[in-house]
Scaffold this motif. Sequence first.
Motif, PDB file in Angstrom:
ATOM      1  N   ASP A 114     -36.840  -1.737 -15.690  1.00 56.83           N
ATOM      2  CA  ASP A 114     -35.459  -1.588 -15.203  1.00 56.83           C
ATOM      3  C   ASP A 114     -35.197  -0.174 -14.701  1.00 56.83           C
ATOM      4  O   ASP A 114     -34.362   0.047 -13.821  1.00 56.83           O
ATOM      5  CB  ASP A 114     -34.456  -1.869 -16.329  1.00 56.83           C
ATOM      6  CG  ASP A 114     -34.433  -3.345 -16.652  1.00 56.83           C
ATOM      7  OD1 ASP A 114     -35.078  -4.102 -15.886  1.00 56.83           O
ATOM      8  OD2 ASP A 114     -33.794  -3.716 -17.641  1.00 56.83           O
ATOM      9  N   MET A 122     -37.373   1.747 -13.257  1.00 56.32           N
ATOM     10  CA  MET A 122     -38.227   2.147 -12.120  1.00 56.32           C
ATOM     11  C   MET A 122     -37.626   1.623 -10.811  1.00 56.32           C
ATOM     12  O   MET A 122     -38.222   0.810 -10.116  1.00 56.32           O
ATOM     13  CB  MET A 122     -39.625   1.561 -12.297  1.00 56.32           C
ATOM     14  CG  MET A 122     -40.308   2.031 -13.550  1.00 56.32           C
ATOM     15  SD  MET A 122     -41.900   1.262 -13.614  1.00 56.32           S
ATOM     16  CE  MET A 122     -42.218   1.319 -15.358  1.00 56.32           C
ATOM     17  N   THR A 123     -36.435   2.116 -10.481  1.00 58.88           N
ATOM     18  CA  THR A 123     -35.778   1.581  -9.284  1.00 58.88           C
ATOM     19  C   THR A 123     -35.503   2.663  -8.250  1.00 58.88           C
ATOM     20  O   THR A 123     -34.759   2.436  -7.309  1.00 58.88           O
ATOM     21  CB  THR A 123     -34.447   0.917  -9.664  1.00 58.88           C
ATOM     22  OG1 THR A 123     -33.640   1.895 -10.301  1.00 58.88           O
ATOM     23  CG2 THR A 123     -34.652  -0.263 -10.568  1.00 58.88           C
ATOM     24  N   ARG A 168     -35.880   1.993  -4.261  1.00 52.35           N
ATOM     25  CA  ARG A 168     -35.104   1.019  -3.488  1.00 52.35           C
ATOM     26  C   ARG A 168     -34.162   1.788  -2.539  1.00 52.35           C
ATOM     27  O   ARG A 168     -34.042   3.005  -2.601  1.00 52.35           O
ATOM     28  CB  ARG A 168     -34.323   0.100  -4.421  1.00 52.35           C
ATOM     29  CG  ARG A 168     -33.184   0.813  -5.112  1.00 52.35           C
ATOM     30  CD  ARG A 168     -32.328  -0.178  -5.834  1.00 52.35           C
ATOM     31  NE  ARG A 168     -31.222   0.573  -6.415  1.00 52.35           N
ATOM     32  CZ  ARG A 168     -30.296   0.014  -7.157  1.00 52.35           C
ATOM     33  NH1 ARG A 168     -30.339  -1.255  -7.425  1.00 52.35           N
ATOM     34  NH2 ARG A 168     -29.321   0.738  -7.655  1.00 52.35           N
ATOM     35  N   TRP A 169     -33.445   1.043  -1.692  1.00 49.40           N
ATOM     36  CA  TRP A 169     -32.579   1.680  -0.713  1.00 49.40           C
ATOM     37  C   TRP A 169     -31.621   2.595  -1.398  1.00 49.40           C
ATOM     38  O   TRP A 169     -30.941   3.373  -0.824  1.00 49.40           O
ATOM     39  CB  TRP A 169     -31.824   0.610   0.092  1.00 49.40           C
ATOM     40  CG  TRP A 169     -31.257  -0.462  -0.779  1.00 49.40           C
ATOM     41  CD1 TRP A 169     -31.833  -1.644  -1.137  1.00 49.40           C
ATOM     42  CD2 TRP A 169     -30.016  -0.422  -1.470  1.00 49.40           C
ATOM     43  NE1 TRP A 169     -31.070  -2.354  -1.992  1.00 49.40           N
ATOM     44  CE2 TRP A 169     -29.930  -1.635  -2.222  1.00 49.40           C
ATOM     45  CE3 TRP A 169     -28.974   0.502  -1.571  1.00 49.40           C
ATOM     46  CZ2 TRP A 169     -28.827  -1.931  -3.038  1.00 49.40           C
ATOM     47  CZ3 TRP A 169     -27.896   0.186  -2.367  1.00 49.40           C
ATOM     48  CH2 TRP A 169     -27.823  -1.022  -3.101  1.00 49.40           C
ATOM     49  N   GLN A 205     -32.608  -6.110  -2.316  1.00 45.75           N
ATOM     50  CA  GLN A 205     -33.578  -5.122  -2.817  1.00 45.75           C
ATOM     51  C   GLN A 205     -32.996  -4.413  -4.037  1.00 45.75           C
ATOM     52  O   GLN A 205     -32.548  -3.288  -3.952  1.00 45.75           O
ATOM     53  CB  GLN A 205     -33.861  -4.094  -1.723  1.00 45.75           C
ATOM     54  CG  GLN A 205     -34.201  -4.666  -0.384  1.00 45.75           C
ATOM     55  CD  GLN A 205     -35.691  -4.764  -0.184  1.00 45.75           C
ATOM     56  OE1 GLN A 205     -36.456  -4.054  -0.819  1.00 45.75           O
ATOM     57  NE2 GLN A 205     -36.111  -5.656   0.678  1.00 45.75           N
ATOM     58  N   THR A 206     -33.063  -5.084  -5.195  1.00 47.31           N
ATOM     59  CA  THR A 206     -32.444  -4.491  -6.382  1.00 47.31           C
ATOM     60  C   THR A 206     -33.311  -3.417  -6.986  1.00 47.31           C
ATOM     61  O   THR A 206     -32.846  -2.596  -7.761  1.00 47.31           O
ATOM     62  CB  THR A 206     -32.195  -5.557  -7.434  1.00 47.31           C
ATOM     63  OG1 THR A 206     -33.442  -6.202  -7.706  1.00 47.31           O
ATOM     64  CG2 THR A 206     -31.190  -6.564  -6.974  1.00 47.31           C
ATOM     65  N   GLY A 207     -34.607  -3.444  -6.694  1.00 47.69           N
ATOM     66  CA  GLY A 207     -35.497  -2.507  -7.359  1.00 47.69           C
ATOM     67  C   GLY A 207     -35.972  -3.049  -8.703  1.00 47.69           C
ATOM     68  O   GLY A 207     -36.784  -2.437  -9.377  1.00 47.69           O
ATOM     69  N   ASN A 208     -35.466  -4.203  -9.063  1.00 56.11           N
ATOM     70  CA  ASN A 208     -35.838  -4.784 -10.363  1.00 56.11           C
ATOM     71  C   ASN A 208     -37.032  -5.713 -10.185  1.00 56.11           C
ATOM     72  O   ASN A 208     -36.978  -6.685  -9.428  1.00 56.11           O
ATOM     73  CB  ASN A 208     -34.635  -5.556 -10.913  1.00 56.11           C
ATOM     74  CG  ASN A 208     -34.885  -6.026 -12.322  1.00 56.11           C
ATOM     75  OD1 ASN A 208     -35.998  -6.438 -12.638  1.00 56.11           O
ATOM     76  ND2 ASN A 208     -33.872  -5.958 -13.152  1.00 56.11           N
ATOM     77  N   TYR A 227     -37.797  -9.458  -8.072  1.00 55.22           N
ATOM     78  CA  TYR A 227     -38.803  -9.645  -7.024  1.00 55.22           C
ATOM     79  C   TYR A 227     -39.726 -10.783  -7.396  1.00 55.22           C
ATOM     80  O   TYR A 227     -40.028 -11.654  -6.578  1.00 55.22           O
ATOM     81  CB  TYR A 227     -39.620  -8.365  -6.832  1.00 55.22           C
ATOM     82  CG  TYR A 227     -38.831  -7.209  -6.262  1.00 55.22           C
ATOM     83  CD1 TYR A 227     -37.678  -7.438  -5.543  1.00 55.22           C
ATOM     84  CD2 TYR A 227     -39.263  -5.901  -6.428  1.00 55.22           C
ATOM     85  CE1 TYR A 227     -36.973  -6.379  -5.025  1.00 55.22           C
ATOM     86  CE2 TYR A 227     -38.571  -4.841  -5.909  1.00 55.22           C
ATOM     87  CZ  TYR A 227     -37.415  -5.086  -5.208  1.00 55.22           C
ATOM     88  OH  TYR A 227     -36.723  -4.048  -4.694  1.00 55.22           O
TER      89      TYR A 227
END
Lengths: 100, 680
Positions: A93, A95-96, A99-100, B648-651, B655
Amino acid sequence: MIQIELFLLLSAILFVVGLYGVLTTNRGIIVLMSIEIMLNAGNINMIAFAAYWGSALGQVFVIFSLAIAAAEVAVGIALLLNVYKVKKTTKIDDMTILRW
Amino acid sequence: MMLEYVWLTPLIPLLCFVIIGFFGNKMKEGGGYVAIFGALVAFVISLVASYEYVTGDLFAISLPFVQEMNWLTIGAHEINFGVYIDSLSCVMMLFASFISLMIFVYSVGYMGHEEKKRRRYYAEVSLFLTGMMGLVISSNYLEMFVFWEIMGLCSYLLIGFWSFRHNEGDTASENAASAAKKAFLVTRLGDVCFMAGLFILLNEFHSLDYAVVFAQANIAAVDPTALTIATLLIFAGAVGKSAQFPLHDWLPDAMAGPTTVSALIHAATMVKGGVYLVARSFPIFVQNPDVMILVAFVGGFTAIFAASMALNNMNIKRVLAYSTLSQLGYMFLALGAGGYLMAIGMQTGNNELIGLGALGYVAGVFHMINHAFFKALLFLGSGSVIHSAGTEDMRKMGGLGKKMKITSITMLIGSLSIAGFPLLSGFWSKDLVLETALAPAQHGLGAEWTFTALFLMGIITAFMTAFYMFRMWFMTFRGDEGEATRHAHGESPRSMTVPLIILAVFALGSGLGILFGLSNAITESLSCTLGYLHIHTHEGMTIAEDIFTNVWTYVSIVLTLLGMYIGWLMYCKKSVDPGRFNKNGESRLYKLLTKRYYFPQIYNAISWKLGYGVAKGVDYMDKEVIDGAVNGLSNAVVGAGDSLSAVQTGNLNNYAAWVYTGVIVLVAVIMAVFIANGGI
C-alpha cells in the motif's frame, strides 16, 4: 491410476488460494509467496498432463519453470529488501509513489 | 538580340533596390545615382528591345514575342513565367522607364534634404519601377498579379513615406499613415476581385498564359457566362488600381506622400496598371459588349465626377490628383466605347465597326502615353513650386511666375496640353477619345443614346479640365504675390528643372506620334490576338483629317478656350468674382465638392458598419468555432485521460485484480466462441 480430474482440481484449488492471497494481502512477502503457489499450481497441471499423455515434455518444462521461478523470487526478494531499506516497510500500500 | 534579354528590365531595378536597401547610406545621395542608373539601363534595354521588336519579323506578321519557362504545375494547370512583348508592352515599357528616369533625376534635387531617409526612398522607388516593368512584360496573369501586388506594396510604403516624422508635425504624419493604409486597403478590394477573376480563368482555360487565354479557339470553347463574370472581376481589379468610381477616393489622399511619388504613381506606374490591364485583356473583354459599355460608363462617370471636385480645390496637388482620376476615366471611356463597337462588329461581322473599335483602343492607349508625359510634368512642376514656396495651398501662392520662370513656363505647357489646346499632345488623344464616342452617330451606324451620353460626359469634362487647370496655373503663377511667394526661394536647382524641360518637350510633341504610325503600331497589339478579324483602322494623316474635318472637334476646342478664358477672367484679371457663383463658399454644391461628395464618410460608414461587422463575425468564427473545435478536442482528450488515470491507484492488489478480470473475460469469450462453434 488416479484420475486426471483430481489433479486438475488440486491445481485449481491451489491457483485460487494463490490468487486470493495476491488480491487480498498488503504484505509484499506474502504476495511473492502467493505467486509461487499459483506458479506451482500450473506446474502440477503440466506434470499431470505429461503423465496422462505419456510424454516427458511437460516434465522438462516444469524443470525450466522451477528454475525461472527461483530466479524470479530472488529478484523479487531483492527488490523488496531495497524498498525496505528506503521506506522501512514492505507493505505494498505504501509503494505508490510512481503513480500519476 | 536585346529582345531575348528584355527580362532584365525589371531585374535591374530590383538589383538596385537590393543594393540601395543594404548599402544606400554609404553611397552618395543615399543611393540616388544607383536608382537613376537602374532606370537608365531599364530604359535603354526597353528602347533597344522595342526597336528590335518593331523592326523584326514577328511584328511584320502580327505575332508577339514570347519566352516562357515552366514555373508551377498544379494538376492539369500549367503556370509559366516569362515575357510577352507586343507593341502595347513596348510603349508601356518605354514611357514607364523614361518617366521614372526623369522622376529619379528630379528626386536628387527634391529629396536632397531628407538625409538618411533617402536610402529608403530610392530603394522603394526602384522596387516600384520593378513592379511596373514586370507588369508590362509578364506573359501571364499570375505573373502580372505578382508585380501588380509589388506595386501595391510600394505605393503603400511610399505614400506613407512621411508617416514616421513629417516636417509639418504629427498631424501630417498621421495623415500620411492613414492615407497609406487607405490606398492599400481600397486597392486591395479591387485586387481580391482580380484574383477571383483569375481563379475563374484558370478553371476555364487551365492556364493563365496570354497566348492560351486570348486564343480564339480557347475562348470559343469556354462558358460565356463564366468568361463574363471573370472579365467583370478583372475590371474590378482595374477599377481599384486605377482609382475609378467607386474606388477612387484613395488617390486624392495619396497626395500625403512626396510629390515625386505622386508623379510616379500618377504618370509612370500604379494607376496606369489598371488601364494596361483592360487594354491587355481586350480580347476577352470584347466577347461581351455589355462588359465594355460598363467600362465606358464607369470611365465617363469618373471623368466628369472627378473633374467636378477639382473645380474648387485649393491644394495644388489635389487638383492634379483629381485631374488624374478624370483623365484615367477618359482612357476607360475610350477603351470601353471602342471595345463595345468592336464587340458589336464581331457579332455582326461589320468590318467598319471593328475598325472604329480599334480606333477607340488606340485612343485609350494613346491618351495613356500622353497623359504620362504631361501629368509627370505637372506633378514635378507642382513639386518644384512646393519646394520653393513651402506650401501646397494655392491661396498663399500667386505671382510665382516671376520668381520661377522655367517652372511656370513648363507648367503652362503641361496645362495647355492636358486642357487639349490644339496641336499639343493632349489635344490629339482627347479628340480621338471624343471621336470614338461620336463614331456610331457620324458613320450612320445608329446613334445610340449611350454614346451620346458618353460624348457629353467627355466634352463637359474637357471644358472643366481647361477651367481647373488654368485656375490652378493662374492662381499659382499670376496675380498678386501671396504670402508664401514672398518667402519663396526662387527657381529650383538644375536637377529639377532639366527633367521639367525634357518632359515639356514631350508634352508638346508626343501627340504628333499619331501622325507617324503610332496608331498602326498600337493596333498591331490587337492584331496579335484578334488577327483573324483583319483589323483596319485609320492611321497617320487620315486620323488628323478625321479630327479636323469633324465639326465637334471645333466645339471642343471652343469649349477648351472658353474654360481657359473663364479661368483667366476669374483668377488673373479678377474681373469676375468666383465668389458670386458659390455664395462665397457657402452654397450647398460648393460644400458638397469640398467634402468630396461625402465619399470619405461613406467609406468610413461602410468600413465601420459592414467591414467591422464582418470582421467581428469572422473573429467570432475564429475564436468560437475554429478555436472551439481545436480546444474542445484537446479538452476531451485531457478529460478522458484524467478520468482514466483514476484507474492508476498505485495499489498492487488493484492492478492484479484488473489483470485477472481481463483473464476471466478472455477465457469467457474464448469459451463462448467454442460453444457457439459446437464445442471442440
